[in-house]
Design an enzyme around this catalytic site. Structure first.
Site, short mmCIF file in Angstrom:
data_model
loop_
_atom_site.label_atom_id
_atom_site.label_comp_id
_atom_site.label_asym_id
_atom_site.label_seq_id
_atom_site.Cartn_x
_atom_site.Cartn_y
_atom_site.Cartn_z
N ASN A 9 0.87 -1.18 0.00
CA ASN A 9 0.00 0.00 0.00
C ASN A 9 0.91 1.23 0.00
OD1 ASN A 9 -1.79 2.06 0.52
ND2 ASN A 9 -2.28 1.39 2.62
N LYS A 11 0.00 4.25 -0.29
CA LYS A 11 -0.67 5.43 0.31
C LYS A 11 -0.46 6.66 -0.59
CE LYS A 11 0.11 3.31 4.76
NZ LYS A 11 0.10 3.44 6.18
N HIS A 88 -9.46 0.79 4.99
CA HIS A 88 -8.19 1.02 5.70
C HIS A 88 -8.45 1.99 6.85
CE1 HIS A 88 -4.08 2.29 6.53
NE2 HIS A 88 -3.68 1.22 5.85
N GLU A 90 -6.85 4.42 7.93
CA GLU A 90 -6.62 5.84 7.61
C GLU A 90 -7.82 6.43 6.88
OE1 GLU A 90 -2.83 5.34 5.67
OE2 GLU A 90 -1.89 4.87 7.60
N GLU A 158 -5.09 -5.34 10.51
CA GLU A 158 -4.11 -4.28 10.71
C GLU A 158 -4.39 -3.54 12.02
OE1 GLU A 158 -2.19 -3.09 6.71
OE2 GLU A 158 -3.85 -1.73 7.13
N GLY A 164 2.72 1.92 10.80
CA GLY A 164 3.70 3.00 10.68
C GLY A 164 4.39 3.36 11.98
N SER A 204 3.69 -2.46 10.29
CA SER A 204 5.14 -2.47 10.54
C SER A 204 5.82 -3.78 10.13
CB SER A 204 5.44 -2.13 12.00
OG SER A 204 5.00 -0.81 12.29
C1 PEP Z 1 -0.67 -0.02 6.14
O1 PEP Z 1 -0.94 1.16 6.28
O2 PEP Z 1 -1.44 -0.73 5.47
C2 PEP Z 1 0.54 -0.54 6.77
C3 PEP Z 1 0.55 -1.78 7.08
O3 PEP Z 1 1.56 0.36 6.99
P1 PEP Z 1 3.03 0.03 7.59
O4 PEP Z 1 3.51 -1.25 6.96
O5 PEP Z 1 3.85 1.21 7.19
O6 PEP Z 1 2.88 -0.10 9.06
#
Ligand code: PEP
Length: 245
Positions: A9, A11, A88, A90, A158, A164, A204
């Site tokens: 992703n 973003k 998601h 976000e 997630e 992040g 992460s």
């Molecule tokens: C995400 O936003 O889908 C995600 C998993 O981000 P990150 O791997 O940067 O934690």
């Protein structure tokens, strides 16, 4: 048999120059696992045909109309996308999206022939209050329309507090939630369908922790944010998935 899936992703990151990263990812995509990149909408068209699957990061619930700034599932499909990320955290936070919105978008994506990567996950406060499984159960029930199949749906767990942040749940915590998601899907859609839906962990994931995460039961791959932007980080994650049992 569920095919492993490494999904990235991007973003709101990347201009045309970033597409050069896809070359090495496409090499790694020659293994058993599927590789999916979800770039910003501006890059979907140009990213297609470069050796990895391409998806959107969101779509509108309606097929067309007066919705300035939005894109429909059919537009993503027309540009060459095969998948779309929906729900998601976000989007849920930045755009006040709730389960009913995600559910409507999911129907629109299926109508357009896209595979949905449906995200669910708890906040830190919800985990600390020991509400994780209730939250995930509610999101699955509310966000997934009837009629899901292993071909049309992928679920990504997630935890919001792991996205992040560099913080990762314990492997037991990941396993507990993935087992729970699997049982909920089996209960609602029947054993055959429930067992065929791929479950991704996201939050992460990086080259140093990927192999350990991929060894957890009911983890069929990963949804990766930051570490999917550069082939130097994402290729070792794809390789770890290909090497996992
Ligand atoms: C995400 O936003 O889908 C995600 C998993 O981000 P990150 O791997 O940067 O934690």
């Amino acid at each position: 048999m569920r095919r492993k899936l490494a999904a990235g992703n991007w973003k709101m990151n990347g201009t045309k120059a970033a597409l050069a990263e896809l070359d090495a990812m496409a090499e790694a995509a020659k293994g058993d696992a599927e590789v999916l990149i979800c770039p910003p909408a501006t890059l979907v068209d140009a990213a297609c045909g470069k050796g990895v699957l391409i998806g959107g990061q969101d779509c509108h619930a309606e097929a067309s109309g007066a919705h300035t700034g939005d894109i429909s599932a059919a537009m993503l499909k027309d540009a060459g996308a095969t998948h779309v990320i929906l729900g998601h955290s976000e989007r849920r936070m930045d755009h006040d999206e709730h389960d009913e919105h995600v559910r409507a978008k999911c129907k629109a994506a299926w109508d357009a022939g896209l595979v949905v990567v449906l995200c669910c996950g708890e906040s830190l406060a919800q985990r600390e209050a020991q509400n994780t499984l209730d939250i995930i159960g509610g999101q699955l029930a509310g966000s997934i329309p009837d009629g899901a199949t292993g071909h049309s749906l992928v679920v990504a767990y997630e935890p919001i507090w792991a996205i992040g942040t560099g913080k990762v749940p314990t492997m037991d915590q990941i396993g507990e939630v993935h087992d729970f998601i699997r049982s909920r899907l089996e209960k609602r859609f029947g054993e055959g369908v429930g067992r065929s839906v791929r479950l991704l962990y996201g939050g992460s994931v990086k080259p140093s922790n990927a192999a350990e995460i991929f060894a957890v039961s009911n983890v069929d791959g990963a949804l990766v944010g930051g570490a999917s932007l550069k082939a130097a980080d994402f290729v070792p994650i794809i390789d770890a998935l290909n090497a996992s049992a």
